[in-house]
Design an enzyme around this catalytic site. Structure first.
Site, PDB file in Angstrom:
ATOM      1  N   ASP A 142      54.582  37.738  50.081  1.00 24.59           N
ATOM      2  CA  ASP A 142      54.602  36.738  49.180  1.00 24.59           C
ATOM      3  C   ASP A 142      56.058  36.308  49.377  1.00 24.59           C
ATOM      4  O   ASP A 142      57.147  36.964  49.029  1.00 24.59           O
ATOM      5  CB  ASP A 142      54.404  37.320  47.763  1.00 24.59           C
ATOM      6  CG  ASP A 142      52.997  37.496  47.110  1.00 24.59           C
ATOM      7  OD1 ASP A 142      51.995  37.118  47.962  1.00 24.59           O
ATOM      8  OD2 ASP A 142      52.965  38.341  46.201  1.00 24.59           O
ATOM      9  N   GLY A 144      43.494  37.957  26.052  1.00 29.24           N
ATOM     10  CA  GLY A 144      42.527  38.991  26.403  1.00 29.24           C
ATOM     11  C   GLY A 144      41.348  38.648  27.364  1.00 29.24           C
ATOM     12  O   GLY A 144      41.976  38.032  28.285  1.00 29.24           O
ATOM     13  N   GLY A 171      46.273  39.078  37.241  1.00 29.70           N
ATOM     14  CA  GLY A 171      45.040  39.177  37.472  1.00 29.70           C
ATOM     15  C   GLY A 171      44.306  40.153  38.544  1.00 29.70           C
ATOM     16  O   GLY A 171      43.358  40.935  38.111  1.00 29.70           O
ATOM     17  N   ASP A 172      45.098  40.410  39.502  1.00 23.72           N
ATOM     18  CA  ASP A 172      44.882  41.563  40.379  1.00 23.72           C
ATOM     19  C   ASP A 172      44.993  42.922  39.635  1.00 23.72           C
ATOM     20  O   ASP A 172      44.271  43.651  40.068  1.00 23.72           O
ATOM     21  CB  ASP A 172      45.945  41.648  41.620  1.00 23.72           C
ATOM     22  CG  ASP A 172      45.733  40.086  42.470  1.00 23.72           C
ATOM     23  OD1 ASP A 172      44.542  39.669  42.331  1.00 23.72           O
ATOM     24  OD2 ASP A 172      46.713  39.824  42.852  1.00 23.72           O
ATOM     25  N   THR A 225      52.009  44.131  33.345  1.00 24.81           N
ATOM     26  CA  THR A 225      52.386  43.502  34.691  1.00 24.81           C
ATOM     27  C   THR A 225      53.341  42.288  34.367  1.00 24.81           C
ATOM     28  O   THR A 225      54.018  42.146  35.185  1.00 24.81           O
ATOM     29  CB  THR A 225      51.113  43.332  35.281  1.00 24.81           C
ATOM     30  OG1 THR A 225      50.533  44.379  35.727  1.00 24.81           O
ATOM     31  CG2 THR A 225      51.490  42.576  36.751  1.00 24.81           C
ATOM     32  N   LYS A 249      57.548  41.798  34.104  1.00 29.62           N
ATOM     33  CA  LYS A 249      58.488  42.271  35.349  1.00 29.62           C
ATOM     34  C   LYS A 249      58.145  41.188  36.323  1.00 29.62           C
ATOM     35  O   LYS A 249      57.342  40.449  36.525  1.00 29.62           O
ATOM     36  CB  LYS A 249      58.381  43.637  35.820  1.00 29.62           C
ATOM     37  CG  LYS A 249      58.375  44.777  34.887  1.00 29.62           C
ATOM     38  CD  LYS A 249      58.037  46.104  35.678  1.00 29.62           C
ATOM     39  CE  LYS A 249      58.063  47.139  34.780  1.00 29.62           C
ATOM     40  NZ  LYS A 249      57.509  48.699  35.332  1.00 29.62           N
TER      41      LYS A 249
END
Length: 301
Positions: free
Chosen positions: A15, A225, A251-252, A282, A285
């Protein structure tokens, strides 16, 4: 006994991330932050996210014989992922070009590289990994024909989880194996072939998706949610309110956590509720894999 709680079959990318005040319009140039390079890719992300939560995880992927490939392998191993299924060579490691705006939203362009060379024969050659895994997870940053082969190689009694991202129409054989199919609004509309006629209700998307053959469906709703749907009915699962810093990889992380908890015997709603907390942790950060929480951090949230 299964050797692995989760086998992830999918992509591994470097990335390349730049922060911007706003994303450029067509023909426009904007200045951004210093370039940051992180290990990413939907498959590699899911494997690291699951392993960090405590799942026994293996990754089947392909990277290049280059610095980005070594970065990805190091990240997997440091998280505790078994990399016996990671193949090296055939093309440069895949790269994702990511811009992140001040709200934490991102835009991503992916150059598949070695991910595009992960072939059906690679899946067949990894039969021992499939027979040793309780749950198998996949995405669509690898060739669709390879995902079809994943479905054909599933061991009896194992469960298949698919996040069809980036989305494209799916063959009936793949849809029928999904338990669940995990989509956001954009992915749902692509798979349903929406020409502008869909309602704004996620319950309607889930009902139409179920009619296409998946055994269950999860619709992710960002900060609201998720919604889970199966033959038993439809349930909304709330998220946790947090301050989003960077949504990359959320999402991962959600998909990995859901797949792991399903394999541990939780119901779809229970697993999705846990996954929503993982996704929320997640986004607090920066980065993808470096932002994935441990089980203790999820419990604290």
């Amino acid at each position: 006994m299964n050797d692995y709680d989760l086998l992830v079959v999918g992509s591994a990318n470097a990335d390349l991330v730049i922060g911007v005040e706003r994303r450029p319009a067509a023909g426009e140039t904007v200045l951004g932050s210093d370039l940051a390079v992180h290990p990413g890719g939907k498959g590699a992300n899911q494997a690291v996210a699951a392993a960090r939560l405590g799942a026994r995880t293996a990754l089947l992927a392909r990277v290049g014989d280059d610095a980005h490939g070594r970065l990805l392998l190091d990240s997997q191993r440091s998280a505790g992922v078994d990399t016996v299924g990671v193949l090296v060579g055939g093309a440069p490691t895949g790269v994702a070009l990511i811009t992140v705006d001040p709200s934490g939203d991102n835009s991503i362009v992916v150059s598949p590289g070695a991910n595009g060379r992960l072939a059906p024969q690679d899946v067949r050659a990894a039969g021992s990994l499939f027979h040793a895994s309780r749950v198998v997870s996949a995405q669509l940053e690898i060739p669709l024909e390879t995902v079809v082969e994943v479905v054909r190689c599933l061991a009896p009694g194992s469960r298949f989880v698919l996040n069809p991202s980036p989305p494209q129409p799916l063959p009936t054989e793949v849809l029928a194996a999904c338990d669940p199919l995990i989509v956001n609004e954009h992915e749902a509309k692509v798979i349903l072939g929406d020409a502008g006629g869909l309602s704004d209700e996620p319950e309607d998307w889930a009902r139409l998706l179920l009619a296409k053959g998946p055994r269950s469906v999860v619709v992710t709703l960002g900060g609201e949610g998720a919604l889970v749907a199966s033959a038993e009915g439809t349930v909304r699962v709330p998220s946790v309110a947090v301050r989003a810093v960077d949504t990359t990889g959320a999402g991962d992380a959600f998909t990995a956590a859901l797949a792991w908890r399903l394999g541990a015997g939780e119901s779809l709603a229970e697993a999705a509720a846990y996954a929503a907390r993982v996704g929320a942790a997640t986004v607090t950060k920066q980065g993808a894999q470096v932002s994935f929480p441990t089980a203790a951090e999820v419990a604290a949230l």
